[in-house]
Design an enzyme around this catalytic site. Structure first.
Site, PDB file in Angstrom:
ATOM      1  N   HIS A 200      -3.555   1.236   9.743  1.00 23.37           N
ATOM      2  CA  HIS A 200      -4.945   0.090  10.398  1.00 23.37           C
ATOM      3  C   HIS A 200      -6.098   0.515   9.789  1.00 23.37           C
ATOM      4  CE1 HIS A 200      -7.523  -1.064  13.865  1.00 23.37           C
ATOM      5  NE2 HIS A 200      -6.877  -0.922  14.140  1.00 23.37           N
TER       6      HIS A 200
ATOM      7  N   ASP B 147       1.149   0.168  18.701  1.00 24.73           N
ATOM      8  CA  ASP B 147       1.924  -0.145  18.374  1.00 24.73           C
ATOM      9  C   ASP B 147       3.281   0.598  18.795  1.00 24.73           C
ATOM     10  OD1 ASP B 147       0.958  -3.234  19.011  1.00 24.73           O
ATOM     11  OD2 ASP B 147       0.271  -3.391  17.104  1.00 24.73           O
TER      12      ASP B 147
ATOM     13  N   HIS C 173      -0.669  -7.676  12.981  1.00 23.66           N
ATOM     14  CA  HIS C 173      -1.429  -6.944  14.345  1.00 23.66           C
ATOM     15  C   HIS C 173      -0.798  -7.465  15.307  1.00 23.66           C
ATOM     16  CE1 HIS C 173      -4.523  -7.254  16.681  1.00 23.66           C
ATOM     17  NE2 HIS C 173      -4.980  -8.850  17.286  1.00 23.66           N
TER      18      HIS C 173
HETATM   19  N1  CMC Z   1       3.398   1.751   5.878  1.00 22.02           N
HETATM   20  C1  CMC Z   1       3.526   1.947   4.694  1.00 22.02           C
HETATM   21  N2  CMC Z   1       2.338   2.157   4.195  1.00 22.02           N
HETATM   22  C2  CMC Z   1       1.638   0.761   4.647  1.00 22.02           C
HETATM   23  C3  CMC Z   1       0.610   1.331   5.862  1.00 22.02           C
HETATM   24  C4  CMC Z   1       2.566   1.224   6.477  1.00 22.02           C
HETATM   25  N3  CMC Z   1       1.964   0.275   8.078  1.00 22.02           N
HETATM   26  N4  CMC Z   1      -0.346   0.221   5.957  1.00 22.02           N
HETATM   27  C5  CMC Z   1      -0.695   0.294   4.841  1.00 22.02           C
HETATM   28  N5  CMC Z   1       0.078   1.182   4.305  1.00 22.02           N
HETATM   29  C6  CMC Z   1      -0.307   1.438   2.892  1.00 22.02           C
HETATM   30  C7  CMC Z   1      -0.493   0.173   2.133  1.00 22.02           C
HETATM   31  O1  CMC Z   1       0.952  -0.446   1.169  1.00 22.02           O
HETATM   32  C8  CMC Z   1      -1.687  -0.118   0.810  1.00 22.02           C
HETATM   33  O2  CMC Z   1      -1.177   1.337  -0.172  1.00 22.02           O
HETATM   34  P1  CMC Z   1      -1.692   1.251  -1.141  1.00 22.02           P
HETATM   35  O3  CMC Z   1      -3.086   0.871  -1.792  1.00 22.02           O
HETATM   36  O4  CMC Z   1      -0.528   1.251  -2.305  1.00 22.02           O
HETATM   37  O5  CMC Z   1      -1.103  -0.715  -2.190  1.00 22.02           O
HETATM   38  C9  CMC Z   1      -2.606   1.393   1.599  1.00 22.02           C
HETATM   39  O6  CMC Z   1      -1.817   1.945   2.400  1.00 22.02           O
HETATM   40  C10 CMC Z   1      -3.618   0.008   2.301  1.00 22.02           C
HETATM   41  O7  CMC Z   1      -2.749  -1.219   3.525  1.00 22.02           O
HETATM   42  P2  CMC Z   1      -3.653  -2.687   3.827  1.00 22.02           P
HETATM   43  O8  CMC Z   1      -2.172  -3.496   4.072  1.00 22.02           O
HETATM   44  O9  CMC Z   1      -3.779  -3.527   2.456  1.00 22.02           O
HETATM   45  O10 CMC Z   1      -3.952  -2.164   4.532  1.00 22.02           O
HETATM   46  P3  CMC Z   1      -5.237  -2.934   5.307  1.00 22.02           P
HETATM   47  O11 CMC Z   1      -6.464  -2.331   6.179  1.00 22.02           O
HETATM   48  O12 CMC Z   1      -5.441  -4.337   5.045  1.00 22.02           O
HETATM   49  O13 CMC Z   1      -4.571  -3.016   7.016  1.00 22.02           O
HETATM   50  C11 CMC Z   1      -2.763  -3.084   8.013  1.00 22.02           C
HETATM   51  C12 CMC Z   1      -3.889  -2.446   7.756  1.00 22.02           C
HETATM   52  C13 CMC Z   1      -2.675  -2.068   9.932  1.00 22.02           C
HETATM   53  C14 CMC Z   1      -2.604  -4.442   8.616  1.00 22.02           C
HETATM   54  C15 CMC Z   1      -1.416  -2.230   7.801  1.00 22.02           C
HETATM   55  O14 CMC Z   1      -1.655  -0.603   8.148  1.00 22.02           O
HETATM   56  C16 CMC Z   1      -0.034  -2.449   8.003  1.00 22.02           C
HETATM   57  O15 CMC Z   1       0.392  -3.567   7.611  1.00 22.02           O
HETATM   58  N6  CMC Z   1       0.865  -1.728   9.216  1.00 22.02           N
HETATM   59  C17 CMC Z   1       1.998  -1.852  10.218  1.00 22.02           C
HETATM   60  C18 CMC Z   1       1.852  -3.265  10.918  1.00 22.02           C
HETATM   61  C19 CMC Z   1       1.429  -2.518  12.069  1.00 22.02           C
HETATM   62  O16 CMC Z   1       1.269  -1.733  12.244  1.00 22.02           O
HETATM   63  N7  CMC Z   1      -0.113  -3.559  12.813  1.00 22.02           N
HETATM   64  C20 CMC Z   1      -0.559  -2.814  13.912  1.00 22.02           C
HETATM   65  C21 CMC Z   1      -1.364  -2.705  13.841  1.00 22.02           C
HETATM   66  S1  CMC Z   1      -2.951  -1.370  14.890  1.00 22.02           S
HETATM   67  C22 CMC Z   1      -2.657  -3.257  16.621  1.00 22.02           C
HETATM   68  C23 CMC Z   1      -3.110  -4.044  16.610  1.00 22.02           C
HETATM   69  O17 CMC Z   1      -3.701  -4.800  15.695  1.00 22.02           O
HETATM   70  O18 CMC Z   1      -2.316  -5.012  16.567  1.00 22.02           O
END
Ligand code: CMC
Length: 376
Positions: free
Chosen positions: A259, A313, A220
């Site tokens: 996201h 971010d 987050h």
């Molecule tokens: N880099 C590489 N791969 C990614 C990323 C990333 N940043 N984000 C998602 N993926 C991939 C993930 O590995 C998965 O792949 P697969 O289906 O092959 O296993 C797929 O995309 C779905 O990911 P998820 O984690 O299940 O998706 P989610 O909707 O649960 O997660 C998220 C959203 C924001 C937690 C995730 O994108 C993430 O961990 N991003 C990095 C951390 C980040 O930048 N967070 C800030 C979010 S926005 C502002 C805020 O809220 O603060």
């Protein structure tokens, strides 16, 4: 039992009149106004009024609101004194969480949840959180805290308390824009946390404290610090490609990308990219911006097809660095702004409350024998 949605993906768990997100088209509006309009023309104070009142203020209303906010800038003396006893290596997010909670101890009626009381407590927390963060940063550097200045805007006041020096208009405006962009964002994890807590009719301080705890996680708000660590780890522009490709091959997440809701570029990232480029040029941080820009291009080539784009971010890391903030203050900056959104949601929840109490799918055994302790 209804369908199980892991991480509550796609579940509509409340109503709001503050922010609207269209994740497919990359749209964010506050009370119907596109976020780019607000970041171009508004101020943080006006944006908070908009979110809390669901309309833009007339000039006299904005003046009165701003005056009220500024009159509350100074936290109770024991809060500032307390900072001197906190270990200097404590993380600012832990300090902010602890002292926002502690503000309740200085409120003669901390549990009052009628709407005017909740609004007043929210305004006080929003006004005083900057002084807590700035004073802790100074105390840990062996410096005396700087008193807030009620003649200054939210942005100017924070940067002045941090540096004991008035910021340039460019820096103050850049910080103000960051505050506008981070103020509210639908039912994100920390906002949900705040609404869940207040739904028990607990209190505003508990809701804000819980939300700060949620925000600091690296998935987050903590991601902005993760982005900066990544940028620092990459020694040069030439190393960006192997570094990012290595992470993608090892299936590691790249901070500042992806996201739950946006499957297009987060509009806040577009605004912050422009701001980061300008500030990087002004402050001699072109290398940092160039690395960020290259990471975005590689990610677009490799992962855009999966709907993974920069989020708020990603460019906020370069922006905060150029404003002169230390890395571990990045997530607290997010919190200072998001307190506005959390408060607005708490008021919305209190105005039409029903206890949050979802169910959980039990996956353990049934009718298990109780085995006495000496026979296990
Ligand atoms: N880099 C590489 N791969 C990614 C990323 C990333 N940043 N984000 C998602 N993926 C991939 C993930 O590995 C998965 O792949 P697969 O289906 O092959 O296993 C797929 O995309 C779905 O990911 P998820 O984690 O299940 O998706 P989610 O909707 O649960 O997660 C998220 C959203 C924001 C937690 C995730 O994108 C993430 O961990 N991003 C990095 C951390 C980040 O930048 N967070 C800030 C979010 S926005 C502002 C805020 O809220 O603060």
């Amino acid at each position: 039992m209804s369908d199980y949605a892991k991480g509550l993906e796609g579940v509509v768990a409340g109503e709001t009149q503050m922010s609207y997100i269209n994740g497919q088209q990359g749209i964010l509006e506050y009370v119907g106004i596109p976020i780019g309009e607000l970041s171009s023309h508004s101020t943080f104070e006006e944006t908070v009024f908009l979110l809390w009142n669901r309309r833009l203020p007339k000039r006299a209303e904005l003046d009165a609101f701003t005056k009220d906010l500024r009159s509350r800038y100074q936290p109770p003396a024991p809060i500032i004194e307390r900072l001197r006893g906190i270990p200097r290596d404590a993380q600012p997010m832990h300090v902010l969480r602890t002292l926002v909670s502690e503000l309740a101890l200085h409120d003669p009626d901390p549990n009052a949840n009628d709407i005017p009381s909740a609004q007043s407590k929210s305004l006080t927390i929003l006004a005083q959180a900057p002084a807590i963060v700035a004073a802790f940063d100074r105390v840990r550097r062996g410096l005396d805290p700087v008193r807030p200045d009620p003649s200054l805007s939210f942005a100017e006041n924070f940067l002045t308390m941090l540096n004991d020096k008035r910021p340039t208009p460019t820096m103050a405006r850049a910080f103000d824009i960051c505050m506008i962009l981070h103020a509210d964002h639908g039912l994100n994890n920390s906002t949900f946390t705040a609404r869940v807590i207040i739904s028990t009719l607990s209190d505003v301080y508990s809701a804000m404290t819980g939300a700060i705890g949620s925000l600091r996680g690296p998935l987050h708000g903590g991601a902005n610090e993760g982005v900066m660590h990544m940028l620092n780890e990459i020694p040069s522009l030439a190393e960006v490609e192997p570094y990012i490709m290595g992470k993608i091959q090892r299936k590691e997440k790249i901070m500042g990308f992806g996201h739950r809701v946006y499957k297009a570029k987060d509009p806040r990232a577009t605004d912050l990219m422009t701001l980061a480029e300008k500030l990087a040029n002004d402050t001699g941080n072109q290398d940092l911006y160039a690395k960020s820009s290259k990471i975005e291009k590689i990610m677009e080539r490799e992962l855009a097809a999966k709907g993974i784009f920069p989020n708020v971010d990603f460019y906020s890391a370069t922006t905060y660095h150029c404003i002169g903030l230390k890395l571990d203050l990045f997530t607290p900056m997010f919190a200072l702004s998001r307190l506005a959104g959390w408060s607005g949601h708490v008021i919305e929840q209190l105005s039409d409350n029903r206890l949050f109490r979802p169910t959980v799918k039990y996956t353990g055994p049934h009718d298990a024998p109780y085995v006495p302790i000496d026979r296990r």
